[in-house]
Design a protein around this motif. Structure first.
Motif, PDB file in Angstrom:
ATOM      1  N   MET A  12      -5.151  34.158  -8.942  1.00  0.00           N
ATOM      2  CA  MET A  12      -5.262  32.747  -9.272  1.00  0.00           C
ATOM      3  C   MET A  12      -5.094  31.928  -7.991  1.00  0.00           C
ATOM      4  O   MET A  12      -4.125  32.121  -7.250  1.00  0.00           O
ATOM      5  CB  MET A  12      -4.177  32.387 -10.297  1.00  0.00           C
ATOM      6  CG  MET A  12      -4.096  30.918 -10.650  1.00  0.00           C
ATOM      7  SD  MET A  12      -5.581  30.303 -11.438  1.00  0.00           S
ATOM      8  CE  MET A  12      -5.474  28.582 -10.981  1.00  0.00           C
ATOM      9  N   PRO A  13      -6.041  31.022  -7.683  1.00  0.00           N
ATOM     10  CA  PRO A  13      -5.991  30.307  -6.398  1.00  0.00           C
ATOM     11  C   PRO A  13      -4.858  29.298  -6.265  1.00  0.00           C
ATOM     12  O   PRO A  13      -4.533  28.880  -5.154  1.00  0.00           O
ATOM     13  CB  PRO A  13      -7.350  29.606  -6.330  1.00  0.00           C
ATOM     14  CG  PRO A  13      -7.845  29.546  -7.731  1.00  0.00           C
ATOM     15  CD  PRO A  13      -7.275  30.744  -8.420  1.00  0.00           C
ATOM     16  N   LEU A  14      -4.237  28.871  -7.378  1.00  0.00           N
ATOM     17  CA  LEU A  14      -3.153  27.887  -7.333  1.00  0.00           C
ATOM     18  C   LEU A  14      -1.855  28.506  -7.825  1.00  0.00           C
ATOM     19  O   LEU A  14      -1.854  29.466  -8.600  1.00  0.00           O
ATOM     20  CB  LEU A  14      -3.492  26.677  -8.203  1.00  0.00           C
ATOM     21  CG  LEU A  14      -4.760  25.884  -7.864  1.00  0.00           C
ATOM     22  CD1 LEU A  14      -4.921  24.730  -8.843  1.00  0.00           C
ATOM     23  CD2 LEU A  14      -4.731  25.372  -6.425  1.00  0.00           C
ATOM     24  N   ARG A 300     -11.473  25.469 -21.657  1.00  0.00           N
ATOM     25  CA  ARG A 300     -12.666  26.059 -21.040  1.00  0.00           C
ATOM     26  C   ARG A 300     -12.996  25.353 -19.723  1.00  0.00           C
ATOM     27  O   ARG A 300     -13.293  25.993 -18.716  1.00  0.00           O
ATOM     28  CB  ARG A 300     -13.854  25.959 -21.995  1.00  0.00           C
ATOM     29  CG  ARG A 300     -13.825  26.931 -23.166  1.00  0.00           C
ATOM     30  CD  ARG A 300     -14.172  28.336 -22.719  1.00  0.00           C
ATOM     31  NE  ARG A 300     -14.256  29.256 -23.835  1.00  0.00           N
ATOM     32  CZ  ARG A 300     -15.384  29.578 -24.470  1.00  0.00           C
ATOM     33  NH1 ARG A 300     -16.521  29.021 -24.088  1.00  0.00           N
ATOM     34  NH2 ARG A 300     -15.376  30.441 -25.458  1.00  0.00           N
ATOM     35  N   LEU A 301     -12.985  24.010 -19.740  1.00  0.00           N
ATOM     36  CA  LEU A 301     -13.299  23.269 -18.523  1.00  0.00           C
ATOM     37  C   LEU A 301     -12.263  23.554 -17.442  1.00  0.00           C
ATOM     38  O   LEU A 301     -12.610  23.732 -16.261  1.00  0.00           O
ATOM     39  CB  LEU A 301     -13.354  21.765 -18.815  1.00  0.00           C
ATOM     40  CG  LEU A 301     -13.747  20.876 -17.632  1.00  0.00           C
ATOM     41  CD1 LEU A 301     -15.143  21.232 -17.111  1.00  0.00           C
ATOM     42  CD2 LEU A 301     -13.696  19.397 -18.022  1.00  0.00           C
ATOM     43  N   CYS A 302     -10.996  23.623 -17.826  1.00  0.00           N
ATOM     44  CA  CYS A 302      -9.952  23.944 -16.855  1.00  0.00           C
ATOM     45  C   CYS A 302     -10.157  25.346 -16.282  1.00  0.00           C
ATOM     46  O   CYS A 302      -9.976  25.566 -15.072  1.00  0.00           O
ATOM     47  CB  CYS A 302      -8.575  23.839 -17.507  1.00  0.00           C
ATOM     48  SG  CYS A 302      -8.079  22.147 -17.926  1.00  0.00           S
ATOM     49  N   MET A 303     -10.532  26.284 -17.118  1.00  0.00           N
ATOM     50  CA  MET A 303     -10.813  27.639 -16.635  1.00  0.00           C
ATOM     51  C   MET A 303     -11.900  27.636 -15.569  1.00  0.00           C
ATOM     52  O   MET A 303     -11.756  28.217 -14.500  1.00  0.00           O
ATOM     53  CB  MET A 303     -11.279  28.524 -17.790  1.00  0.00           C
ATOM     54  CG  MET A 303     -10.213  29.269 -18.538  1.00  0.00           C
ATOM     55  SD  MET A 303     -10.943  30.535 -19.600  1.00  0.00           S
ATOM     56  CE  MET A 303     -11.334  31.820 -18.406  1.00  0.00           C
ATOM     57  N   LEU A 304     -12.999  26.981 -15.876  1.00  0.00           N
ATOM     58  CA  LEU A 304     -14.142  27.013 -14.970  1.00  0.00           C
ATOM     59  C   LEU A 304     -13.822  26.348 -13.635  1.00  0.00           C
ATOM     60  O   LEU A 304     -14.141  26.885 -12.564  1.00  0.00           O
ATOM     61  CB  LEU A 304     -15.338  26.317 -15.620  1.00  0.00           C
ATOM     62  CG  LEU A 304     -16.649  26.391 -14.831  1.00  0.00           C
ATOM     63  CD1 LEU A 304     -17.173  27.820 -14.786  1.00  0.00           C
ATOM     64  CD2 LEU A 304     -17.697  25.464 -15.433  1.00  0.00           C
ATOM     65  N   LEU A 305     -13.176  25.187 -13.677  1.00  0.00           N
ATOM     66  CA  LEU A 305     -12.942  24.427 -12.457  1.00  0.00           C
ATOM     67  C   LEU A 305     -11.775  24.961 -11.626  1.00  0.00           C
ATOM     68  O   LEU A 305     -11.751  24.785 -10.403  1.00  0.00           O
ATOM     69  CB  LEU A 305     -12.702  22.955 -12.797  1.00  0.00           C
ATOM     70  CG  LEU A 305     -13.849  22.214 -13.490  1.00  0.00           C
ATOM     71  CD1 LEU A 305     -13.507  20.733 -13.630  1.00  0.00           C
ATOM     72  CD2 LEU A 305     -15.171  22.390 -12.756  1.00  0.00           C
ATOM     73  N   LEU A 306     -10.818  25.632 -12.281  1.00  0.00           N
ATOM     74  CA  LEU A 306      -9.621  26.084 -11.581  1.00  0.00           C
ATOM     75  C   LEU A 306      -9.661  27.550 -11.182  1.00  0.00           C
ATOM     76  O   LEU A 306      -8.854  27.991 -10.364  1.00  0.00           O
ATOM     77  CB  LEU A 306      -8.379  25.821 -12.441  1.00  0.00           C
ATOM     78  CG  LEU A 306      -8.092  24.344 -12.749  1.00  0.00           C
ATOM     79  CD1 LEU A 306      -6.927  24.213 -13.708  1.00  0.00           C
ATOM     80  CD2 LEU A 306      -7.819  23.584 -11.466  1.00  0.00           C
ATOM     81  N   GLY A 307     -10.535  28.336 -11.807  1.00  0.00           N
ATOM     82  CA  GLY A 307     -10.709  29.712 -11.380  1.00  0.00           C
ATOM     83  C   GLY A 307      -9.865  30.781 -12.036  1.00  0.00           C
ATOM     84  O   GLY A 307      -9.879  31.928 -11.562  1.00  0.00           O
ATOM     85  N   PRO A 308      -9.104  30.530 -13.118  1.00  0.00           N
ATOM     86  CA  PRO A 308      -8.412  31.629 -13.790  1.00  0.00           C
ATOM     87  C   PRO A 308      -9.396  32.549 -14.507  1.00  0.00           C
ATOM     88  O   PRO A 308     -10.493  32.130 -14.873  1.00  0.00           O
ATOM     89  CB  PRO A 308      -7.484  30.936 -14.791  1.00  0.00           C
ATOM     90  CG  PRO A 308      -7.905  29.524 -14.859  1.00  0.00           C
ATOM     91  CD  PRO A 308      -8.824  29.229 -13.734  1.00  0.00           C
ATOM     92  N   CYS A 309      -8.979  33.783 -14.730  1.00  0.00           N
ATOM     93  CA  CYS A 309      -9.868  34.733 -15.412  1.00  0.00           C
ATOM     94  C   CYS A 309      -9.582  34.821 -16.896  1.00  0.00           C
ATOM     95  O   CYS A 309     -10.345  35.422 -17.637  1.00  0.00           O
ATOM     96  CB  CYS A 309      -9.769  36.117 -14.770  1.00  0.00           C
ATOM     97  SG  CYS A 309      -8.268  37.043 -15.177  1.00  0.00           S
TER      98      CYS A 309
END
Length: 335
Positions: A12-14, A300-309
């Motif tokens: 996770m990048p953050l 869903r939008l948070c997943m796409l923009l933040l990079g979690p799997c």
């Protein structure tokens, strides 16, 4: 039992703290963008509805709503699957003028969902609905609205990357439009999901139209209830997810049925019994405004923009023990 995928080398990048602040930014910025572009205003929405009114979303027609009796009211409540029908009635009740509309935070429980990286039994989305003129019931108006929503996503992504430089995902603003029949013609030997993956890999941002219709092959790309979307004027917004390397559905939306379309689709779906329900009676008698609307997944939008799997990294829900154990082993924090 869930179907879990953890990409090789995933991280996770953050940090968890940064993640929560980024989610807050997404919610605030995207809601602002959406209200400005579509001319919407926020309203309060129900968590449950009276099951006898026909207001609950039937999804594919087989999912069971969470129901409970309410002795003091003398009826049973159903936790909403979505607010597809309720919103259209709200346009009338709240007296939204032509060209204006509503949005709300929709929280639902879908008990029969098969959970995986993208699916949870808890659903959170921005549900929206806009009062339109009968002349707007056409493909060009639908496409214009899709471009506006994709523009909102891209603008929020820019604000997010400015605030959190570790994030690198940049959604493609240009939308590729095609119908489910065109998709079947293009990939006749693939399954519907495989077709969506193939076209999203090529174009990155796709609006797949006419969901619910029977294709020339005699099958349907996917099911869609007959009493809210016009199957000729609906679709899903799909984007390519580089973390999961797969297509990623963000929104289901469409121009809603009018009286004649509802009549036809109820016959095609074998749902004639719904005609007697109060909501359907109002529609058939032309008592509800023409509208366009949809749902946009918040997690869903948070997943796409933040990079979690995994969607459990951005929302709190319940998961099977195997998923919990596998994610813990991989260093993935599920909320």
């Amino acid at each position: 039992m869930s179907k879990l995928t953890i990409p090789a080398g995933y991280r996770m990048p953050l940090t968890n703290n940064e993640l929560q602040r980024a989610i807050e930014l997404i919610h605030a910025d995207f809601q602002h963008n959406l209200t400005v572009r579509l001319n919407l205003h926020r309203v309060s929405a129900p968590l449950f509805v009276d099951g006898s009114t026909g207001l609950n979303d039937d999804l594919n027609g087989v999912e069971r709503p969470v129901s409970f009796d309410i002795p003091d009211v003398g009826t049973s409540g159903q936790v909403v699957h979505s607010l597809a029908k309720w919103k259209r009635l709200a346009l009338k009740r709240y007296e939204f003028k032509l060209g204006t509309g509503l949005y709300t935070d929709m929280n639902a429980i879908r008990r029969d969902e098969e959970v995986d990286n993208l699916h949870s039994i808890y659903v959170d989305q921005w549900d929206w609905e806009k009062h339109i003129d009968a002349q707007n019931r056409n493909v060009e108006y639908l496409k214009e609205t899709v471009r506006d929503i994709v523009g909102c996503i891209c603008d929020t992504s820019t604000a997010l990357r400015n605030a959190f430089p570790a994030l690198t995902f940049k959604p493609v603003r240009k939308v590729h439009f095609l119908t489910t029949q065109e998709l079947e013609d293009r990939y006749p030997d693939l399954t519907p999901n495989q077709r969506e993956t193939a076209v999203c890999r090529e174009y990155q941002t796709v609006f797949l139209m006419q969901i619910g219709k029977t294709l020339r092959s005699g099958t349907k790309h996917d099911g869609r209830a007959p009493d809210y979307d016009d199957w000729e004027l609906n679709g899903d917004i799909l984007m390519w997810n580089p973390v999961l390397e797969d297509r990623f559905e963000l929104s289901s939306m469409g121009i809603r049925v009018d009286a004649s379309t509802l009549d036809r689709q109820l016959k095609l779906a074998g749902c004639e019994d719904r005609r007697r329900l109060p909501f359907h009676q109002m529609l058939l008698q032309g008592q509800l405004p023409q509208s366009i609307g949809g749902g946009i997944g918040q997690s869903r939008l948070c997943m796409l923009l933040l990079g979690p799997c995994h969607i459990g990294e951005v929302q709190a829900s319940l998961w099977d023990q195997e998923t919990l154990d596998t994610c813990e082993k991989a260093g993935i924090t599920l909320l």
